[in-house]
Design a protein around this motif. Structure first.
Motif, PDB file in Angstrom:
ATOM      1  N   HIS A  76      -6.087   9.110   7.281  1.00 41.21           N
ATOM      2  CA  HIS A  76      -4.698   9.226   6.828  1.00 41.21           C
ATOM      3  C   HIS A  76      -3.727   8.805   7.930  1.00 41.21           C
ATOM      4  O   HIS A  76      -2.716   8.147   7.667  1.00 41.21           O
ATOM      5  N   ARG A  77      -4.020   9.198   9.147  1.00 43.14           N
ATOM      6  CA  ARG A  77      -3.171   8.770  10.266  1.00 43.14           C
ATOM      7  C   ARG A  77      -3.213   7.249  10.417  1.00 43.14           C
ATOM      8  O   ARG A  77      -2.175   6.598  10.605  1.00 43.14           O
ATOM      9  N   ASP A  78      -4.401   6.660  10.301  1.00 37.90           N
ATOM     10  CA  ASP A  78      -4.522   5.209  10.438  1.00 37.90           C
ATOM     11  C   ASP A  78      -3.705   4.485   9.372  1.00 37.90           C
ATOM     12  O   ASP A  78      -3.016   3.503   9.665  1.00 37.90           O
ATOM     13  N   GLY A  79      -3.786   4.971   8.134  1.00 35.38           N
ATOM     14  CA  GLY A  79      -3.039   4.323   7.064  1.00 35.38           C
ATOM     15  C   GLY A  79      -1.546   4.503   7.202  1.00 35.38           C
ATOM     16  O   GLY A  79      -0.763   3.571   6.974  1.00 35.38           O
ATOM     17  N   ARG A  80      -1.111   5.714   7.577  1.00 36.04           N
ATOM     18  CA  ARG A  80       0.326   5.990   7.726  1.00 36.04           C
ATOM     19  C   ARG A  80       0.929   5.146   8.834  1.00 36.04           C
ATOM     20  O   ARG A  80       2.013   4.562   8.663  1.00 36.04           O
ATOM     21  N   MET A  81       0.256   5.032   9.956  1.00 40.86           N
ATOM     22  CA  MET A  81       0.808   4.322  11.099  1.00 40.86           C
ATOM     23  C   MET A  81       0.776   2.805  10.919  1.00 40.86           C
ATOM     24  O   MET A  81       1.447   2.080  11.655  1.00 40.86           O
ATOM     25  N   PHE A  82       0.006   2.318   9.944  1.00 44.11           N
ATOM     26  CA  PHE A  82      -0.072   0.871   9.743  1.00 44.11           C
ATOM     27  C   PHE A  82       1.088   0.329   8.916  1.00 44.11           C
ATOM     28  O   PHE A  82       1.339  -0.877   8.921  1.00 44.11           O
ATOM     29  N   GLU A  83       1.810   1.192   8.227  1.00 44.16           N
ATOM     30  CA  GLU A  83       2.884   0.714   7.357  1.00 44.16           C
ATOM     31  C   GLU A  83       3.955  -0.079   8.096  1.00 44.16           C
ATOM     32  O   GLU A  83       4.392  -1.130   7.600  1.00 44.16           O
ATOM     33  N   PRO A  84       4.437   0.326   9.292  1.00 40.41           N
ATOM     34  CA  PRO A  84       5.422  -0.520   9.983  1.00 40.41           C
ATOM     35  C   PRO A  84       4.899  -1.918  10.297  1.00 40.41           C
ATOM     36  O   PRO A  84       5.667  -2.887  10.274  1.00 40.41           O
ATOM     37  N   VAL A  85       3.609  -2.048  10.576  1.00 35.86           N
ATOM     38  CA  VAL A  85       3.033  -3.368  10.820  1.00 35.86           C
ATOM     39  C   VAL A  85       3.080  -4.195   9.543  1.00 35.86           C
ATOM     40  O   VAL A  85       3.495  -5.368   9.548  1.00 35.86           O
ATOM     41  N   ALA A  86       2.656  -3.599   8.423  1.00 33.68           N
ATOM     42  CA  ALA A  86       2.693  -4.311   7.150  1.00 33.68           C
ATOM     43  C   ALA A  86       4.119  -4.689   6.768  1.00 33.68           C
ATOM     44  O   ALA A  86       4.372  -5.782   6.251  1.00 33.68           O
ATOM     45  N   ALA A  87       5.061  -3.780   7.040  1.00 37.20           N
ATOM     46  CA  ALA A  87       6.462  -4.069   6.715  1.00 37.20           C
ATOM     47  C   ALA A  87       6.991  -5.230   7.552  1.00 37.20           C
ATOM     48  O   ALA A  87       7.757  -6.070   7.062  1.00 37.20           O
TER      49      ALA A  87
END
Length: 526
Positions: A76-87
Motif C-alpha cells: 500500500h505504501r508503494d502504491g500510494r507513493m507512486f502516484e506523484p510519479v505517475a501524475a
C-alpha cells in the motif's frame, strides 16, 4: 510494420526502498532496506554500496551496515507513493498504464513526435521525475516487454531491433519483471538454463511448435516475448455492455479508511458483474470525481486477470495516492474536494477461464466457483476481525511438519520463512502428514511398560500399543518404523529428539515425536 508503434517504459529502480525512504522523510543517500519474511527484498543504492544484497537475513544486513534503516514491505505504501510519479508522467503523456508501483508504460509514437524525438522525450521524462527526488530510467522499443527490459539499462532500441536487443540478454531476464510474466516463469527459466539455453537468443531460436508442445502456456508467452513479437492482443470479443460500475459516495469521502472500504465494496460489485458475463479483467481504469467535478483517472495493466483482492488493492493504492498526493508537495495532484463518485472501467477483458484460483483445485467440477466463494468468505472475516486474523498456509522449508508450513495473512505475498527448495538433512520423507497435531500419547510394550528412546536413538523395548494418557486400552500396532534421531526445530514447542511412524490396527498411520521423555502425535496420514 515496425516503427509504426513504439512503447516507452519508465522504471524507478529499487522502488520499495525509494517509497519507504520518502514516506519516512529520510535524507538523500541514507541507506535503507525493505524486508519481507526477515529477508531483504529491496535496498537503496547506498545500502548496496555498503554490501547489502537481496536475500540477506535481517541480522546479517544490520551487521554489515549498522546505520541502515530497516522497514517492512508494504504494498500500500508503494502504491500510494507512486502516484506523484505517475501524475508527473501524465503531464507529458496523458495516456499511460501502470504495471506496478515503480513501473509504467506509455505509447511513445505520438509523444516523441510532440517532444522532438525519442531521446528528447526520454530525457524529459527522467528530468521531470528527478524534480521529486526520484531516480528513473526510460526504455523505448517496439514491444512492451522489450521496452521494460530496455528501461533497466536506459536503452532506446531502434525500430525493428527488439529481437536483436533481446538476443544478447541472459535467460534470467525473461523472469526479471513479475508484472509481465506468469507465476511459474522462474521455474521455466531454471528449466531452460538446465537444458543449456543460457541466453534469450537461444530460446528465441526454438520453433514455436517445439515450445508449444514441450512447455506450458506461459512458455509460449515467454517465447513470443523473446522473439520481439507482439504481446497479448486485446480480447477479440467486444466489452459486455454496462460492465463498468460506479458508486455515489454519500457522504463524500475525505478519509483514507473510508476510501479503502468503498473501494473494496466496489471491487466486489465489479467482479460479480464479471462473473455473470464469464469474463475477467486484465486492464482496469480507476476514476474518482470530486464534489466540485474534478476528475482523476489512472489505468492499471496486469499480466494475470485481476482477482477481487487485487482490484481492491489497486483502488486503495490509487485513492491513497490521490488523497495524500503521495505526501509530496505537489498539492495540485490532490482532489480539490471530497470524492463524490468512484467508477471502475474494465478496458480489456479475457475469458474467465484465464482466472485461476489456488484455494481449491480449479480443474475439479465447481472448483473455481468454490475457491472464489471461499476467498470472499475469508475476506469478510478478515474485514471483521482484522488483517492478521485470517491466515493461509504456504509451503516452507524445514525438517518437521510444523517447520514446513508458514502462515501468512490473507492477501499478503505468500513468502515462506525458509526456502523449501534448500537441502534439509533429516527432513521427514514424503508423503508428509495431512493433519498436524500436538496430542500427547503413550507408547507401551507388551507388558504395558512405557517405551522410550535410549541415548543411542533406539527403543528401550519393542512397542506394541498406542494409548491415550491414563487409559488402559488403546490401539495395537500393525507396523512401525524408527525411531530416527532429529534435532531442535523452529516450529516445535520443545526439542524433538526422535521420531517414529506407526500403523494402528484401525489402519490409521501416525507420525510420533519423542520430546522431553514423552511421546506426542505430531501428524496423521490420511
Amino acid at each position: 510494420m515496425a516503427g509504426t508503434r513504439r512503447v516507452a517504459a519508465l522504471w524507478c529502480p529499487d522502488w520499495p526502498a525509494t517509497a519507504a525512504a520518502a514516506d519516512a522523510e529520510l535524507p538523500p543517500g541514507h541507506p535503507i532496506a525493505v524486508l519481507s519474511a526477515n529477508r531483504v527484498i529491496a535496498c537503496s543504492a547506498s545500502a548496496r554500496a555498503a554490501g547489502i544484497r537481496r536475500g540477506m537475513r535481517k541480522r546479517q544486513a544490520q551487521s554489515s551496515c549498522p546505520e541502515m534503516t530497516v522497514v517492512t514491505a508494504d504494498d500500500h505504501r508503494d502504491g500510494r507513493m507512486f502516484e506523484p510519479v505517475a501524475a508527473a508522467v501524465a503531464d507529458l503523456a496523458p495516456t499511460m498504464e501502470v504495471l506496478r508501483p515503480g513501473l509504467l508504460v506509455v505509447p511513445a509514437s505520438g509523444a516523441t513526435r510532440f517532444h522532438g524525438g525519442e531521446e528528447n522525450f526520454a530525457e524529459l521524462l527522467v528530468d521531470r521525475i528527478a524534480v521529486s527526488g526520484t531516480e528513473s530510467q526510460v526504455g523505448i522499443a517496439d514491444e512492451l516487454f522489450t521496452a521494460v527490459l530496455a528501461a533497466r539499462s536506459g536503452h532506446l532500441v531502434p525500430a525493428g531491433g527488439d529481437r536483436d536487443h533481446l538476443a544478447g540478454l541472459p535467460i534470467a531476464e525473461l523472469a526479471a519483471e513479475p508484472s509481465l510474466c506468469g507465476p511459474d516463469r522462474a521455474d521455466l527459466v531454471d528449466l531452460l538454463r538446465r537444458l543449456g539455453l543460457t541466453g534469450i537468443g537461444a530460446f528465441a531460436a526454438l520453433s514455436a511448435t517445439d515450445v508449444g508442445t514441450r512447455f506450458g502456456a506461459d512458455a509460449i508467452v515467454a517465447h513470443r516475448q523473446a522473439r520481439g513479437e507482439p504481446g497479448r492482443p486485446p480480447s477479440a470479443q467486444a466489452l459486455p455492455a454496462d460492465l463498468s460500475v460506479e458508486q455515489v459516495c454519500d457522504p463524500p469521502i475525505d478519509r483514507i479508511d473510508a476510501a479503502a472500504f468503498a473501494g473494496r465494496r466496489l471491487a466486489e460489485v465489479l467482479h460479480r458483474h464479471l462473473r455473470e458475463r464469464s469474463v475477467a479483467c486484465t486492464i482496469l481504469t480507476v476514476e474518482a470525481i470530486t464534489e466540485r467535478g474534478q476528475r482523476h483517472s489512472r489505468t492499471w495493466r496486469c499480466a494475470q486477470p485481476l482477482t477481487p483482492a487485487a482490484t481492491a488493492d489497486r483502488i486503495r493504492w490509487q485513492l491513497e495516492g490521490w488523497m495524500t498526493g503521495g505526501r509530496s508537495r505537489a498539492h495540485h495532484a490532490r482532489p480539490d474536494s471530497p470524492i463524490g463518485m468512484l467508477r471502475l472501467v474494465p478496458a480489456e477483458v479475457v475469458d474467465a477461464g484465464a482466472l485461476q484460483q489456488t484455494l481449491t483445485a480449479p480443474e475439479l467440477p465447481g472448483g473455481a466457483e468454490l475457491s472464489e466463494r471461499a476467498r470472499r468468505s475469508m475476506e469478510r472475516v478478515q474485514g471483521l476481525l482484522g488483517g492478521d486474523a485470517v491466515r493461509i498456509p504456504v509451503r516452507s522449508g524445514g525438517r518437521g511438519p510444523f517447520d514446513q508450513i508458514t502462515l501468512v495473512a490473507l492477501d499478503e505475498e505468500p513468502t515462506p520463512e525458509r526456502d523449501p527448495s534448500a537441502p534439509w538433512p533429516g527432513r521427514i520423507p514424503h508423503p508428509v502428514p495431512t493433519v498436524i497435531s500436538e496430542s500427547p500419547i503413550e507408547l507401551v510394550d507388551l507388558s504395558g511398560q512405557p517405551v522410550r528412546v535410549t541415548d543411542r536413538g533406539a527403543f528401550t523395548t519393542e512397542p506394541t500399543t498406542v494409548r491415550l494418557p491414563d487409559r488402559r486400552d488403546g490401539w495395537e500396532l500393525r507396523w512401525w518404523a524408527g525411531p530416527w534421531p532429529t534435532g531442535m526445530e523452529t516450529g516445535a514447542a520443545s526439542p524433538v529428539s526422535a521420531r517414529a511412524q506407526v500403523l494402528l490396527d484401525d489402519s490409521r498411520a501416525l507420525l510420533l515425536a519423542y520430546r522431553s521423555g514423552g511421546w506426542m502425535v505430531e501428524g496423521i496420514y490420511e
